[in-house]
Design an enzyme around this catalytic site. Structure first.
Site, PDB file in Angstrom:
ATOM      1  N   HIS A  62       0.769  -1.222   0.067  1.00 22.25           N
ATOM      2  CA  HIS A  62       0.146   0.089   0.108  1.00 22.25           C
ATOM      3  C   HIS A  62       0.889   1.152   0.010  1.00 22.25           C
ATOM      4  O   HIS A  62       1.732   1.244   0.900  1.00 22.25           O
ATOM      5  CB  HIS A  62      -0.753  -0.103   1.198  1.00 22.25           C
ATOM      6  CG  HIS A  62      -1.856  -1.140   1.331  1.00 22.25           C
ATOM      7  ND1 HIS A  62      -2.794  -1.619   0.219  1.00 22.25           N
ATOM      8  CD2 HIS A  62      -1.804  -2.128   2.246  1.00 22.25           C
ATOM      9  CE1 HIS A  62      -3.407  -2.537   0.579  1.00 22.25           C
ATOM     10  NE2 HIS A  62      -2.967  -3.017   1.849  1.00 22.25           N
ATOM     11  N   GLU A 120      -4.059 -13.570   6.667  1.00 23.99           N
ATOM     12  CA  GLU A 120      -4.931 -12.352   6.703  1.00 23.99           C
ATOM     13  C   GLU A 120      -6.172 -12.838   5.775  1.00 23.99           C
ATOM     14  O   GLU A 120      -6.752 -12.017   5.283  1.00 23.99           O
ATOM     15  CB  GLU A 120      -4.180 -11.275   6.314  1.00 23.99           C
ATOM     16  CG  GLU A 120      -3.708 -11.145   5.036  1.00 23.99           C
ATOM     17  CD  GLU A 120      -3.118  -9.735   4.440  1.00 23.99           C
ATOM     18  OE1 GLU A 120      -3.213  -8.926   5.225  1.00 23.99           O
ATOM     19  OE2 GLU A 120      -2.334  -9.603   3.431  1.00 23.99           O
ATOM     20  N   ASP A 180      -7.622  -7.357   6.915  1.00 25.99           N
ATOM     21  CA  ASP A 180      -8.078  -8.307   5.779  1.00 25.99           C
ATOM     22  C   ASP A 180      -8.602  -9.595   6.280  1.00 25.99           C
ATOM     23  O   ASP A 180      -9.578 -10.087   5.616  1.00 25.99           O
ATOM     24  CB  ASP A 180      -6.758  -8.383   4.670  1.00 25.99           C
ATOM     25  CG  ASP A 180      -6.472  -7.110   3.957  1.00 25.99           C
ATOM     26  OD1 ASP A 180      -7.327  -6.660   3.568  1.00 25.99           O
ATOM     27  OD2 ASP A 180      -5.327  -6.847   4.034  1.00 25.99           O
TER      28      ASP A 180
HETATM   29  C1  3PY Z   1      -4.198  -5.995   7.778  1.00 25.42           C
HETATM   30  O1  3PY Z   1      -4.844  -5.919   8.883  1.00 25.42           O
HETATM   31  O2  3PY Z   1      -4.870  -6.608   6.650  1.00 25.42           O
HETATM   32  C2  3PY Z   1      -2.821  -6.034   7.557  1.00 25.42           C
HETATM   33  O3  3PY Z   1      -2.189  -6.373   6.491  1.00 25.42           O
HETATM   34  C3  3PY Z   1      -2.112  -5.038   8.419  1.00 25.42           C
HETATM   35  O4  3PY Z   1      -1.004  -5.308   8.960  1.00 25.42           O
HETATM   36 MG    MG Z   2      -3.534  -6.668   5.000  1.00 27.38          MG
END
Ligand code: 3PY
Ligand code: MG
Length: 255
Positions: A41, A141, A167
């Site tokens: 990002h 994630e 995520d």
């Molecule tokens: C998320 O929370 O998706 C991340 O990648 C943060 O580290």
């Molecule tokens: Mg993430």
């Protein structure tokens, strides 16, 4: 810090979004253990990441790099640039984890290719040290990743996981706020932490409040991040501006 040093002090890291070595220098001066440069990002490029990595190294802070996507060439490039660890987003299957693990480690553990900068810049014995001196953290994630987490953490080339709570919540169809209290989210986090602990791997996560930080420390996480430097800049700037505006309005309404 290696996967074996589970009882070492908590590692405290911060994300860096601004693609500026000057920012890396300030973060190193502040004394963060890890700075994770974010190429997933934001607008960090290979060239700016390289400059930031070496500014952090010179300042005594460990630079990690989150690559934009979990493909082997990105992982290998991140390490060749000088990152002390690579964070790979959205590693959901055993096959994806295997592919990035092979790219992150020199033979016999993997098939990372040797050439260019590493041996010149990081010492003649870098190829012998790199497999233990650099970290591969795969991001758990997505709920699909949680379903495979025991097998992923069992892979020798994977040094640990970096949970992405946001995520993960999105992949489970949970709302973007308060998801951390949802029992399914908590169960997914707990399963991931248990898999890391069972295999002696590092468990890392982003956190979102001081009570979240407290809980993750108590649960035995090895490393946490809280915010990015960009979020600190934006929130401190917004807070200061609103305070100054309030004082200016109060002064303006004086008789
Ligand atoms: C998320 O929370 O998706 C991340 O990648 C943060 O580290
Ligand atoms: Mg993430």
């Amino acid at each position: 810090m290696t996967a074996a040093s589970r009882h070492a002090p908590l590692v405290v890291g911060i994300w860096q979004n601004f693609p500026l070595p000057m920012v890396s220098r300030y973060l190193a001066q502040q004394g963060w253990d890890w700075v994770i440069l974010d190429m997933q990002h934001g607008c960090m490029t290979t060239e700016t990441a390289y400059e930031c990595i070496h500014t952090l190294r010179a300042g005594g802070t460990k630079p990690l790099l989150r690559v934009s996507v979990g493909v082997p060439s990105e992982v290998q490039r991140a390490l060749d640039l000088g990152a002390r660890g690579v964070v790979v987003p959205m590693v959901n299957s055993l096959a994806e984890a295997q592919a990035v693990a092979l790219a992150a480690k020199y033979p016999p553990l993997g098939h990372r290719s040797l050439g260019g900068d590493p041996a010149r810049h990081y010492g003649a014995d870098y190829p012998e040290r790199a497999n233990t001196d650099t970290l591969l953290l795969v991001q758990v994630e997505h709920i699909e990743s949680v379903r495979n987490v025991e097998a992923i953490m069992a892979l020798p080339g994977v040094d640990g996981c970096f949970i992405g709570p946001t995520d993960l919540a999105l992949s489970m169809g949970l709302p973007r706020s308060d998801y951390e209290r949802h029992p399914d989210h908590r169960a997914a986090m707990a399963r991931t932490l248990a898999a890391c602990q069972a295999h002696g791997k590092l468990a890392c996560s982003n956190t979102y409040s001081m009570s979240d930080v407290q809980e993750k420390i108590a649960q035995g996480f090895d490393c946490i991040t809280f915010k990015s430097e960009a979020e600190l800049f934006v929130s401190a700037g917004a807070g200061l501006l609103s305070e100054l505006r309030k004082r200016a309005a109060d002064a303006g309404s004086r008789p």
